[in-house]
Design a protein around this motif. Structure first.
Motif, mmCIF file in Angstrom:
data_model
loop_
_atom_site.group_PDB
_atom_site.id
_atom_site.type_symbol
_atom_site.label_atom_id
_atom_site.label_comp_id
_atom_site.label_asym_id
_atom_site.label_seq_id
_atom_site.Cartn_x
_atom_site.Cartn_y
_atom_site.Cartn_z
ATOM 1 N N ASP A 28 1.246 -1.259 0.021
ATOM 2 C CA ASP A 28 -0.027 0.071 0.397
ATOM 3 C C ASP A 28 1.106 1.153 0.264
ATOM 4 N N HIS A 189 -3.963 -5.386 -3.227
ATOM 5 C CA HIS A 189 -5.294 -5.213 -3.030
ATOM 6 C C HIS A 189 -5.447 -5.138 -4.465
ATOM 7 N N TRP A 195 -13.301 2.587 -1.559
ATOM 8 C CA TRP A 195 -13.024 1.855 -0.244
ATOM 9 C C TRP A 195 -11.691 1.894 0.342
ATOM 10 N N LYS A 196 -10.368 1.063 -0.449
ATOM 11 C CA LYS A 196 -9.240 1.162 -0.062
ATOM 12 C C LYS A 196 -8.370 1.928 -0.132
ATOM 13 N N ARG A 198 -9.802 5.557 0.009
ATOM 14 C CA ARG A 198 -9.686 6.327 1.324
ATOM 15 C C ARG A 198 -9.073 5.320 2.567
ATOM 16 N N GLU A 199 -9.035 4.535 2.757
ATOM 17 C CA GLU A 199 -8.077 4.029 3.920
ATOM 18 C C GLU A 199 -6.318 4.229 4.077
ATOM 19 N N ILE A 200 -6.416 3.711 2.581
ATOM 20 C CA ILE A 200 -4.780 4.458 2.493
ATOM 21 C C ILE A 200 -4.267 6.009 2.752
ATOM 22 N N LYS A 202 -6.140 7.891 4.417
ATOM 23 C CA LYS A 202 -6.301 7.850 5.846
ATOM 24 C C LYS A 202 -5.241 7.579 6.102
ATOM 25 N N ARG A 203 -5.276 6.513 6.255
ATOM 26 C CA ARG A 203 -3.397 6.009 7.347
ATOM 27 C C ARG A 203 -2.902 6.776 7.400
ATOM 28 N N ASP A 206 -3.483 11.455 5.489
ATOM 29 C CA ASP A 206 -4.686 12.377 6.450
ATOM 30 C C ASP A 206 -4.166 13.703 6.622
#
Length: 632
Positions: A28, A189, A195-196, A198-200, A202-203, A206
């Motif tokens: 990621d 992935h 959604w993936k 957004r997750e990366i 955010k982590r 951000d």
């Protein structure tokens, strides 16, 4: 200009193949790298605009945009930043590692796990090429602000890349990845899934200054074009002034990074300016985690570089005895691609550690002075781990002593500091006395305490396992020696009603018994002598000065270190009826074989009195039963 094809150097081609074959343990991070590059480009454009170096540049809406195309299986990261010229693309993008590639490859082959290999890659700034972990082909289109033509770069990661000039290209840089098929088993992935993305973001991204936007998927049957959504909060609380941030916002950040549902006990801000700039936002938790003292405890602060998350648990930022502290550090001048190995050796990181340590200890000192209730909570939860610093951190030992409190036999139940103890010391008292044990109740009732209680001499009651170690490491405080009441000979003066002549007479009177008991208890004790610390109990066992205590021996064995058993010293109270009777029986009898059991019983009682266990519990129980039987 026509399209030109270039070949990578042989070593660089090998390195590129290693990149493609998943050397990174977390794939990621490729998106983190591309977003970070885009953020840097926006920063450079803003600076150029301030200097009037890019007069024709459009700075009205600086942002980063992420687009996904599920049908074409492409992921695009676009920015309207400074961009690159043709020559800059060839120099910056067309080169993997400017130096040391051969040495890097050798170390990489020797790395036995993915984590180690990832750390090595981090040393060579090849973040852009991490995109090949997720893509079969990468295309870059860029135009430097103020220039008329753009540049297209592309590569399939097979040892060659192409460069060409294009007439039309938007200001900034667009990187398009033609994605590989998803492979969840190998942590690859589906990066076309919103959604993936957004997750990366955010982590890892951000808190980046610039908005990172993505157009949401269009709903079926809806002809209107969705408005772009901003994926990052851009709220780097540590970069904002204290007046702009509420306690609730600090608490939410703490809960996010610590996974604790409770608010922190204390928030500590720190900002360093000068040749090396960084900001820190630290939190002291209200409760200790259940694994604080286990070997697998995950510690360390989150490390950001220019608001980009680099490491979740950077252990090098704080010493181990502050492992309970949570928070973030954002450094401006570190490389985005840093490994744990580099951090451990980096002088800037060592400087950060020293300053943060002093700042935390200062915050605890202020808490102690201004909020006794919160300090009591802090010390109850983290005092035992903070005292580890008395052993390992000589530079801050004085500061730790200033905030450390200990239970004692002073009139009230309030814990005392070493400074307060010294101020209350009696005239002529040269030592700070302490006793260690498993619980306050057990050591308060220890026979070693009898003379100190009788003479009203204060004793510190230390019940944490680390207390067995730090008292020896520290040794003294303000010139006053730290002395265990259970070690060595204790001389509390001669105000017990006995003159020197009477003591010498008593020593002569018991000399035969002491020598005989030492001979018969030789397997267990190194000496038998009269005691000056007992007033009520018949006997006690003490360690010789410099010897390890039983608790410390057990601690070392629990850590897997073999420690030879140390013989203790048995001390007898010459004024106790039991000891007097034993001495009279010894003097009166020629056959003293019947007294051996009594001597063993007396030694066993002394071991039990300090919370120990007889070497042979079964034999000890039989001796007690036989003695009771004779009294009936």
């Amino acid at each position: 200009m026509p399209t030109e094809t270039f070949e990578y150097q042989v070593e660089a081609r090998q390195l590129l193949q290693l990149m493609i074959h998943s050397v990174y343990s977390h794939k990621d991070v490729f998106l983190r790298e591309l977003v970070s590059n885009a953020s840097d480009a926006l920063d450079k454009l803003r600076l150029a605009a301030l200097r009037d170096d890019a007069p024709d540049a459009d700075t009205s809406d600086l942002h980063i945009e992420i687009d996904v195309d599920k049908d074409a299986r492409t992921l695009t990261v676009r920015d309207n930043g400074i961009g690159m010229s043709y020559d800059e693309v060839g120099r910056l993008i067309g080169t993997i590692a400017n130096s040391g590639t051969a040495e890097f490859l050798r170390e990489l082959r020797e790395a036995k796990d993915a984590g180690g290999a990832e750390g090595l890659i981090g040393q060579f700034g090849v973040g852009f090429y991490s995109g090949f972990m997720a893509a079969d082909e990468m295309t870059l289109v860029t135009r430097r602000a103020g220039e008329a033509h753009g540049t297209r770069w592309s590569s399939r990661g097979e040892g060659t890349y192409t460069l060409e000039t294009v007439d039309e290209a938007p200001q900034g840089t667009t990187v398009t990845l033609h994605l590989k098929p998803a492979d969840p088993e190998n942590q690859l992935h589906d990066y076309t899934a919103p959604w993936k993305i957004r997750e990366i973001v955010k982590r890892y991204s951000d808190f980046i200054t610039w908005p990172i936007r993505m157009v949401p998927e269009q709903r079926e049957g809806d002809d209107t074009t969705p408005e772009p959504e901003t994926l990052n909060s851009m709220k780097a609380l540590w970069a904002r002034s204290r007046d702009e941030v509420s306690d609730d916002e600090y608490h939410e950040l703490y809960k996010h990074i610590s996974h604790d549902w409770r608010a922190p006990l204390e928030t500590v801000r720190f900002q360093a300016e000068g040749t090396f700039e960084y900001q820190a936002l630290l939190f002291l938790p209200e409760h200790a985690s259940h694994d604080l003292f286990t070997q697998g405890h995950q510690r360390g602060l989150q490390l950001y570089v220019k608001r980009v998350l680099i490491m979740d648990d950077c252990e090098a930022l704080l010493p181990p005895y502050l492992r309970f502290v949570k928070g973030v550090v954002d450094a401006q001048d570190l490389s985005l691609n840093v490994s744990r190995e580099i951090l451990q050796q980096d002088r800037h990181i060592r400087m950060i550690q020293r300053r943060l340590t002093k700042k935390i200890l200062s915050a605890v000192k202020d808490m102690k002075a201004n909020d006794a209730e919160r300090y009591a909570t802090f010390w109850r939860e983290f005092g035992a781990v903070l005292k580890e610093g008395l052993i390992t951190d000589t530079e801050n030992r004085e500061a730790i002593c200033a905030v450390a409190t200990f239970a004692g036999t002073h009139g009230d139940d309030r814990p005392t500091t070493l400074q307060e103890y010294v101020e209350r010391m009696k005239d002529g008292q040269d030592d700070i006395y302490f006793i260690t044990g498993e619980s306050r109740q057990s050591i308060e009732n220890s026979p070693h305490m009898e003379a100190f209680r009788a003479k009203d001499i204060e004793v510190l009651l230390l019940t944490d396992p680390v207390d067995e170690v730090w008292v020896d490491a520290v040794g003294e405080f303000q010139g006053k020696r730290l002395r265990s009441v259970a070690k060595g000979e204790i001389d509390l003066g001669t105000d017990d009603g006995k003159g020197d002549g009477e003591k010498e007479k008593q020593t002569e009177e018991y000399a035969g018994l002491l020598g005989w008991m030492k001979e018969h208890l030789d397997e267990d004790v190194k000496d038998v002598r009269l005691s000056s610390r007992l007033t009520v109990s018949p006997a006690c066992v003490v360690s010789d000065t410099g010897d390890l205590t039983p608790a410390l021996e057990n601690m070392y064995r629990a850590m897997g270190q073999e420690v030879p058993a140390t013989k203790r010293i048995l001390e007898l109270n010459p004024d106790h009826l039991l000891v007097r009777g034993l001495n009279q029986a010894y003097t009166a009898r020629e056959d003293r074989s019947g007294l051996v059991a009594s001597a063993e019983l007396l030694y066993g009682l002394a071991v039990l009195a300090e919370g120990g266990r007889p070497k042979e519990p079964g034999r000890f129980v039989k001796l007690v039963a036989d003695a009771l039987e004779r009294t009936l």
